[in-house]
Design an enzyme around this catalytic site. Structure first.
Site, short mmCIF file in Angstrom:
data_model
loop_
_atom_site.label_atom_id
_atom_site.label_comp_id
_atom_site.label_asym_id
_atom_site.label_seq_id
_atom_site.Cartn_x
_atom_site.Cartn_y
_atom_site.Cartn_z
N GLY A 1 1.47 -14.35 -2.43
CA GLY A 1 0.77 -15.01 -1.64
C GLY A 1 1.48 -15.47 -0.32
O GLY A 1 1.36 -16.88 0.19
N HIS B 1 11.52 -11.10 1.32
CA HIS B 1 11.32 -10.67 -0.27
C HIS B 1 12.33 -10.55 -1.08
O HIS B 1 12.23 -10.05 -2.33
CB HIS B 1 10.21 -9.45 -0.16
P1 PAP Z 1 2.85 -9.38 1.12
O1 PAP Z 1 3.82 -10.00 0.25
O2 PAP Z 1 2.91 -8.31 1.17
O3 PAP Z 1 2.71 -10.23 2.64
P2 PAP Z 1 0.72 -11.47 0.05
O4 PAP Z 1 0.22 -11.86 1.35
O5 PAP Z 1 1.79 -11.98 -0.82
O6 PAP Z 1 1.27 -9.82 0.78
O7 PAP Z 1 -0.24 -10.54 -0.81
C1 PAP Z 1 -1.60 -10.39 -0.48
C2 PAP Z 1 -2.48 -11.18 -1.46
O8 PAP Z 1 -2.56 -12.54 -1.05
C3 PAP Z 1 -3.84 -10.67 -1.64
O9 PAP Z 1 -4.28 -10.68 -2.93
P3 PAP Z 1 -5.24 -9.86 -3.73
O10 PAP Z 1 -5.07 -8.42 -3.44
O11 PAP Z 1 -5.38 -10.67 -5.07
O12 PAP Z 1 -6.69 -10.27 -3.07
C4 PAP Z 1 -4.55 -11.31 -0.62
O13 PAP Z 1 -5.85 -11.44 -0.81
C5 PAP Z 1 -4.05 -12.72 -0.76
N1 PAP Z 1 -4.16 -13.57 0.21
C6 PAP Z 1 -4.03 -13.54 1.53
N2 PAP Z 1 -4.42 -14.63 2.15
C7 PAP Z 1 -4.56 -15.49 1.52
C8 PAP Z 1 -5.22 -16.94 1.52
N3 PAP Z 1 -5.25 -17.32 2.73
N4 PAP Z 1 -5.47 -17.41 0.30
C9 PAP Z 1 -5.49 -17.01 -0.87
N5 PAP Z 1 -5.17 -15.94 -0.92
C10 PAP Z 1 -4.67 -15.04 0.11
#
Ligand code: PAP
Length: 313
Positions: free
Chosen positions: A63, A124
């Protein structure tokens, strides 16, 4: 201090070596092509934390993007309206940079003294790998975690998309997590480090859960703002500012911004911003993992977390 895993291909069938590149460092598996060990060492050696600093910490796919958007918006709400915030034209990842992936990769000892206060950073890295100056300071760390099964599935989709690995199975990805050999893993040690610090130093480390934010984003956003030292006033609450921020940072809103629909990220491999916005759901793992696979990982987690008060539903 570090040992190289030549390639996950040797232990994980069907994953290409280009998608691995994990190096064991200080007890964790680091994706060292994206977060070079030299950058981590520079960060540990040179970073001087200030008490006003805010650090967004997470394991990938827990997230991070959502939390970065919220932190940036809360802290800068008196400078930017929601219609002119840089989030309209930049992915949250570009507004809050990672120590190990961006800042200390670009320069071993960058001058960070001109960044306006509060400086916003992300990482991270697990808690034990943070620079000592962070641990000694009163800076604030916000950690977000998520049901690890959803992390597995989200990570699998993401890596398959970035590295174009159509044959890499979700079972293989889960195996990596079961062994604790995924990027920045083991999952349990990563979460436990921040969990324990949130209990020991609650005014410095806030432990958030993706599922709780989904369930009550307004309450969690208020808690976050309070922790960051930027609480919402009665007036702001009355005039709906909290709800507006929550709506702006929601999955549906961010996903539909042009920058996140068509923009690209140039980290190691050029990839689409839209890979950071897949489904944004809680419990999606049931559509990908068999009950047997879930039980196996669950048993490992229970064993690894036993003796701690940290649990995952
Ligand atoms: P990162 O650590 O590589 O930056 P990160 O943002 O933690 O990635 O993970 C992306 C996840 O957060 C995705 O989940 P999913 O694959 O289960 O769909 C993404 O959809 C979700 N995500 C991104 N933005 C939001 C948001 N605003 N609200 C809720 N979930 C979100």
């Amino acid at each position: 201090m570090e040992s190289k895993k030549s390639s996950l291909a040797s232990s994980t069938p069907n994953i290409s070596p280009s998608a691995s590149g994990l190096t064991q460092c200080q007890g964790f598996w680091i994706p060292s092509r994206i977060a070079p060990i030299s950058s981590i060492i520079s960060f540990q050696k040179y970073f001087q934390a200030l008490d006003e600093d805010i650090i967004v910490a997470s394991k990938p796919k827990a997230g991070t993007t959502w939390l970065k958007a919220l932190v940036f918006t809360i802290v800068n709400r008196h400078f930017y309206t929601l219609s002119n915030t840089p989030l309209n034209s930049a992915n949250p990842r570009h507004l809050i940079s990672h120590f190990e992936v961006n800042i200390y990769r670009e320069s071993p000892n960058p001058d960070l003294s001109n960044i306006p206060s509060p400086r916003l950073f992300a990482t991270h890295l697990p808690y034990p790998m943070l620079a000592d100056s962070i641990k000694r300071s009163y800076c604030r760390i916000v950690y977000i975690t998520r049901n690890p099964f959803d992390i597995v599935v989200s990570f699998w989709h993401f890596l398959r998309g970035v590295h174009n690995l159509p044959d890499w199975s979700v079972e293989d990805c889960l195996e990596m997590f079961c062994r604790g050999e995924e990027g920045y893993g083991p999952f349990w040690d990563h979460a436990l480090g921040y969990w324990n610090m949130s209990l020991e130093k609650p005014s410095n480390v806030l432990f958030l859960r993706y599922e709780e934010m989904k369930e009550d984003p307004v309450a969690q956003t208020k808690k976050l703002a309070e922790f960051l030292g930027f609480p919402f006033s009665m007036e702001e609450e009355k005039t709906g500012v909290v709800n507006q921020i929550v709506d702006f940072c929601s999955f549906n809103n961010l996903k539909d911004l042009e920058v996140n629909k068509t923009g690209k990220m140039a980290e190691i491999i050029l990839h689409s911003n839209k890979l950071y916005f897949r489904s944004g759901k809680v419990g999606d793992y049931v559509n990908y993992l068999t009950p047997t696979a879930v039980e196996r990982f669950n048993n490992i987690l229970e064993e690894k977390l036993s003796g701690s008060s940290l649990t995952f539903k």
